[in-house]
Design a protein around this motif. Structure first.
Motif, PDB file in Angstrom:
ATOM      1  N   THR A  89      -1.109   3.253 -45.941  1.00 26.40           N
ATOM      2  CA  THR A  89      -1.252   4.647 -45.847  1.00 26.40           C
ATOM      3  C   THR A  89      -2.580   4.988 -45.440  1.00 26.40           C
ATOM      4  O   THR A  89      -3.010   6.387 -45.566  1.00 26.40           O
ATOM      5  N   GLY A  90      -3.220   4.038 -44.831  1.00 27.83           N
ATOM      6  CA  GLY A  90      -4.706   4.365 -44.380  1.00 27.83           C
ATOM      7  C   GLY A  90      -5.011   3.465 -43.315  1.00 27.83           C
ATOM      8  O   GLY A  90      -4.385   2.551 -42.585  1.00 27.83           O
ATOM      9  N   ASP A  91      -6.685   3.580 -42.956  1.00 30.22           N
ATOM     10  CA  ASP A  91      -6.852   2.918 -41.977  1.00 30.22           C
ATOM     11  C   ASP A  91      -8.323   1.984 -42.461  1.00 30.22           C
ATOM     12  O   ASP A  91      -8.798   1.451 -41.679  1.00 30.22           O
ATOM     13  N   GLU A  92      -8.433   1.750 -43.799  1.00 34.66           N
ATOM     14  CA  GLU A  92      -9.443   0.991 -44.435  1.00 34.66           C
ATOM     15  C   GLU A  92      -9.291  -0.406 -44.211  1.00 34.66           C
ATOM     16  O   GLU A  92      -8.167  -0.913 -44.185  1.00 34.66           O
ATOM     17  N   LEU A  93     -10.503  -1.123 -43.946  1.00 38.25           N
ATOM     18  CA  LEU A  93     -10.385  -2.421 -43.932  1.00 38.25           C
ATOM     19  C   LEU A  93     -10.617  -3.235 -45.266  1.00 38.25           C
ATOM     20  O   LEU A  93     -11.040  -2.583 -46.315  1.00 38.25           O
ATOM     21  N   ASP A  94     -10.139  -4.482 -45.158  1.00 33.84           N
ATOM     22  CA  ASP A  94     -10.118  -5.275 -46.495  1.00 33.84           C
ATOM     23  C   ASP A  94     -10.601  -6.539 -46.268  1.00 33.84           C
ATOM     24  O   ASP A  94      -9.831  -7.249 -45.337  1.00 33.84           O
ATOM     25  N   ALA A  95     -11.716  -7.155 -46.753  1.00 38.84           N
ATOM     26  CA  ALA A  95     -12.078  -8.528 -46.320  1.00 38.84           C
ATOM     27  C   ALA A  95     -10.994  -9.639 -47.089  1.00 38.84           C
ATOM     28  O   ALA A  95     -11.247 -10.689 -46.702  1.00 38.84           O
ATOM     29  N   SER A  96     -10.072  -9.221 -47.986  1.00 41.04           N
ATOM     30  CA  SER A  96      -8.977 -10.346 -48.324  1.00 41.04           C
ATOM     31  C   SER A  96      -8.279 -10.893 -47.156  1.00 41.04           C
ATOM     32  O   SER A  96      -8.001 -12.085 -47.141  1.00 41.04           O
TER      33      SER A  96
ATOM     34  N   ASP B  47     -25.186  -8.870 -41.980  1.00 45.21           N
ATOM     35  CA  ASP B  47     -26.185 -10.125 -41.770  1.00 45.21           C
ATOM     36  C   ASP B  47     -25.412 -11.254 -42.662  1.00 45.21           C
ATOM     37  O   ASP B  47     -26.236 -11.838 -43.527  1.00 45.21           O
ATOM     38  N   SER B  48     -24.224 -11.538 -42.312  1.00 42.88           N
ATOM     39  CA  SER B  48     -23.392 -12.567 -43.185  1.00 42.88           C
ATOM     40  C   SER B  48     -22.855 -12.170 -44.355  1.00 42.88           C
ATOM     41  O   SER B  48     -22.039 -12.915 -44.889  1.00 42.88           O
ATOM     42  N   LEU B  49     -23.050 -11.242 -44.887  1.00 34.64           N
ATOM     43  CA  LEU B  49     -22.880 -10.817 -46.321  1.00 34.64           C
ATOM     44  C   LEU B  49     -21.643  -9.727 -46.063  1.00 34.64           C
ATOM     45  O   LEU B  49     -21.522  -8.727 -45.311  1.00 34.64           O
ATOM     46  N   VAL B  50     -20.490 -10.014 -47.126  1.00 32.80           N
ATOM     47  CA  VAL B  50     -19.554  -9.189 -46.601  1.00 32.80           C
ATOM     48  C   VAL B  50     -19.055  -8.608 -47.919  1.00 32.80           C
ATOM     49  O   VAL B  50     -18.918  -9.012 -49.169  1.00 32.80           O
ATOM     50  N   TYR B  51     -18.621  -7.193 -47.746  1.00 36.42           N
ATOM     51  CA  TYR B  51     -18.200  -6.418 -48.617  1.00 36.42           C
ATOM     52  C   TYR B  51     -16.651  -6.560 -48.859  1.00 36.42           C
ATOM     53  O   TYR B  51     -16.001  -6.841 -47.844  1.00 36.42           O
ATOM     54  N   ARG B  52     -16.205  -6.426 -50.064  1.00 35.30           N
ATOM     55  CA  ARG B  52     -14.626  -6.592 -50.022  1.00 35.30           C
ATOM     56  C   ARG B  52     -14.015  -5.440 -49.412  1.00 35.30           C
ATOM     57  O   ARG B  52     -12.837  -5.521 -48.467  1.00 35.30           O
ATOM     58  N   TYR B  53     -14.549  -4.081 -49.521  1.00 37.62           N
ATOM     59  CA  TYR B  53     -13.807  -3.081 -49.020  1.00 37.62           C
ATOM     60  C   TYR B  53     -14.747  -1.988 -49.329  1.00 37.62           C
ATOM     61  O   TYR B  53     -15.787  -2.117 -49.892  1.00 37.62           O
ATOM     62  N   ASP B  54     -14.647  -0.633 -48.727  1.00 41.18           N
ATOM     63  CA  ASP B  54     -15.438   0.475 -49.105  1.00 41.18           C
ATOM     64  C   ASP B  54     -14.874   1.267 -50.090  1.00 41.18           C
ATOM     65  O   ASP B  54     -13.952   1.920 -49.786  1.00 41.18           O
ATOM     66  N   PRO B  55     -15.493   1.186 -51.199  1.00 41.04           N
ATOM     67  CA  PRO B  55     -14.993   2.114 -52.320  1.00 41.04           C
ATOM     68  C   PRO B  55     -15.008   3.578 -52.087  1.00 41.04           C
ATOM     69  O   PRO B  55     -14.197   4.318 -52.455  1.00 41.04           O
ATOM     70  N   ALA B  56     -15.967   3.973 -51.355  1.00 42.23           N
ATOM     71  CA  ALA B  56     -15.838   5.536 -50.855  1.00 42.23           C
ATOM     72  C   ALA B  56     -14.517   5.769 -49.945  1.00 42.23           C
ATOM     73  O   ALA B  56     -14.177   6.867 -49.862  1.00 42.23           O
ATOM     74  N   ALA B  57     -14.346   4.987 -49.078  1.00 48.39           N
ATOM     75  CA  ALA B  57     -13.375   5.206 -48.090  1.00 48.39           C
ATOM     76  C   ALA B  57     -11.879   4.966 -48.723  1.00 48.39           C
ATOM     77  O   ALA B  57     -11.023   5.564 -48.541  1.00 48.39           O
TER      78      ALA B  57
END
Length: 604
Positions: free
Chosen positions: A472-479, A510-520
């Motif tokens: 239901t959205g276009d958010e990315l997810d590192a899983s 810079d090689s560090l990865v967020y799981r997702y963007d909680p704001a989005a």
């Protein structure tokens, strides 16, 4: 408020519980008799009310810390104006029978000159909620509280009385050890001891030290890893072993609770339990290093859980369990504790146990499949239980869920949960057809193919040109960085490569990865968080599988610089580079091993 950072700790343990030791010689976290038991020392989460066990020189000294090579034996070295000394900390490994008796051994040595060590034993039982009495006796001290006790044994030689001063201050015991070059003394703390404190001779203590060193080196010698990053991979393997509860084979996510994902925030969880997901990931990582016995023991643990048939909101498998396999994990807050650097609430228990997280079935089946390929036979009872789990999944995979990140903002149809449901059916079909086991293979095939079609239709976002977090959205997810490991799409398929590019642009810094963007993608919690180290190492794995080896190796080497001084990682890394979250985290060390093995193979 504690001043010692999360990264300024090392881990020791005996395979049933563990302790954290600071760089200045203080044990400020220890639970007994199990990982998930109430704390005895908890200054990590409340400097005033938590309790500690400190051994360090009197006066100002510089300190450094290292592990005895290829072991979980810790050495903290101190240098001051009058000499050099060290404290050697270890916990003799326990067997596979659960016990309430655990020992923390602290060997104190003066290396050069002279040095006076101060010992403070200040337990605070039951998260500081249970009062106790302290009593000095001939060969040590006794601390008693309702329903529990610990004793302190003195390590010394005849005629040593002049070396030590001892006194009781309130609920605490204070000692001073005045040593000269070459002298070795120490103390042993024992929980629920069967006997009163006794005098331990130095020779006996050194024998215990050597036996512990030999045990760890014999265990690590079973590793078959011969790749480029042996030292850090070995340290990660030892860390995973330290986080394994030997009586059941269950792997705890971390030995700590309440360490924040954001300083001052509310994302402070209790990780002292066995998640099906984390422990399932451990099977492939441990098998890749040659630790088949550990993989088999977890397989038995998982089989027991499936056969028990949890039958809760999440079906026949719960999301997480206590180390003994029970599911009493009611979440509550320790209101009397201030929390790490003021981060509250400090939670014990974990309400995520009651969530619906569909991905755990794929991870569980994938671990069974990996074990099967490694030659471990699945019993008829085990297969019957797996079949029942897949039959349940047939009826329930197409529904909203909380997902891998255990969000508390409402259920959604998460793409990763669908992906791992596809894995569950795919691995079940392969296990059935390879061994001729009875199973509704036609139905499972239909379910698998239906999920495949739904993922391509709803999980793929045409405008974003990537697989996204939910439908239901276009958010990315590192899983979804794990997608190429599953075989759902080839690692160089255009759909996956464009997803990798999107994640790189949207979640990687810079090689560090967020799981997702909680704001989005609101997750029901206030605040934000750091980058997730599991995802950072999984990103390396995905780059390597995509053939982008220069990027993969650079990202991997950069991630290695974020380890602490003894090679350990917490859950997350803050924008400042500080380690955040529970520590050390099994997830991170599992992903490090996976990335190292994949990158080694790709580099040749």
């Amino acid at each position: 408020m504690t001043e010692t950072t999360i990264a300024e700790h090392a881990l020791i343990g005996d395979l049933q519980t563990a302790a954290l030791v600071t760089t200045d010689g203080s044990i400020d976290w220890f639970c007994a008799p199990r990982f998930d038991s109430p704390s005895v020392f908890g200054a990590l989460l409340d400097d005033e009310r938590g309790g500690r066990f400190r051994v360090r020189p009197a006066g100002a000294c510089a300190s450094s810390q290292m592990y005895h090579p290829d072991t979980a034996v810790l050495i903290t070295r101190f240098s001051g104006p009058d000499g050099i000394g060290e404290v050697v900390d270890f916990m003799p490994p326990c067997g596979t029978t659960a016990t309430t008796e655990h020992r923390i051994a602290r060997l104190v040595r003066c290396v050069r000159g002279r040095m006076t060590f101060e010992v403070v034993v200040a337990p605070r039982f039951d998260y500081g909620r249970r009062p106790h009495r302290a009593l000095l006796v001939a060969n040590g001290a006794v601390f008693t509280a309702p329903g529990t006790s610990i004793v302190l044994h003195a390590v010394r030689e005849p005629g040593d009385e002049h070396l030590a001063e001892a006194r009781v201050e309130g609920e605490d015991v204070h000692l001073r050890l005045a040593l000269t070059a070459g002298q070795v003394r120490g103390v042993v703390l024992e929980t629920d001891a069967a006997e009163p404190p006794r005098e331990i001779r130095v020779a006996e203590f050194e024998d215990l030290f050597r036996a512990t060193v030999d045990w760890w080196r014999a265990w690590l010698a079973r590793s078959t890893y011969r790749g480029r990053w042996r030292e850090i991979v070995a340290r990660s393997a030892i860390t995973l072993k330290l986080l394994t509860y030997a009586p059941t084979g269950g792997l705890v996510a971390a030995p700590t609770l309440g360490l924040p994902e954001q300083l001052g925030g509310e994302r402070n969880w209790d990780y002292r339990y066995t998640w099906v997901r984390d422990a399932s990931f451990s099977v492939s990582a441990l098998l890749a290093l040659g630790f088949a016995e550990e993989a088999a023991r977890f397989g038995n643990w998982l089989g027991d859980r499936i056969r028990e048939g949890h039958a809760g909101a999440g079906g026949p498998l719960a999301v997480l369990y206590r180390v003994d396999g029970t599911t009493d994990l009611r979440e509550e807050s320790l209101a009397h504790w201030s929390g790490y650097r003021g981060s509250s609430p400090v939670r014990i228990g974990n309400d995520a146990a009651g969530q619906l997280q569909l991905d755990i079935y794929g991870e569980a089946l994938d671990s069974v499949f990996a074990a099967d390929r490694a030659g471990f036979e699945l019993s008829h009872r085990g297969w019957t239980a797996l079949r029942a789990a897949l039959d349940w999944l047939s009826e329930h995979w197409d529904q909203p869920e909380e997902g891998i990140w255990e969000t508390r903002g409402g259920r959604k149809r998460f793409t990763y949960g669908r992906l791992m449901s596809w894995v569950a059916f795919d691995r079940g079909i392969r296990l059935a057809t390879t061994h001729g086991r009875p199973a509704p293979v036609e139905d499972w095939t239909w379910q698998r193919d239906s999920i495949h079609g739904q993922l391509l239709a709803r999980g793929w976002h045409r405008t974003r040109n990537a697989f996204v977090q939910h439908d239901t959205g276009d958010e990315l997810d590192a899983s979804l960085l794990r997608m190429p490991r599953t075989g759902f799409l080839p690692a160089k398929d255009p759909l996956w490569l464009s997803t990798l590019d999107a994640i790189q642009a949207g979640l990687v810094t810079d090689s560090l990865v967020y799981r997702y963007d909680p704001a989005a993608s609101p997750d029901g919690l206030a605040g934000s968080e750091g980058t997730f180290s599991l995802c950072s190492f999984t990103y390396v794995d995905a780059l390597a599988r995509a053939g982008r080896l220069e990027e993969a190796r650079t990202a991997f080497e950069k991630m290695l610089t974020y380890a602490n001084h003894v090679g350990l990682y917490a859950e997350e890394i803050a924008p400042t580079g500080e380690q955040l979250g529970n520590f050390p985290q099994a997830f991170t060390h599992l992903a490090l091993i996976d990335a190292a093995v994949t990158l080694d193979a790709a580099l040749g």
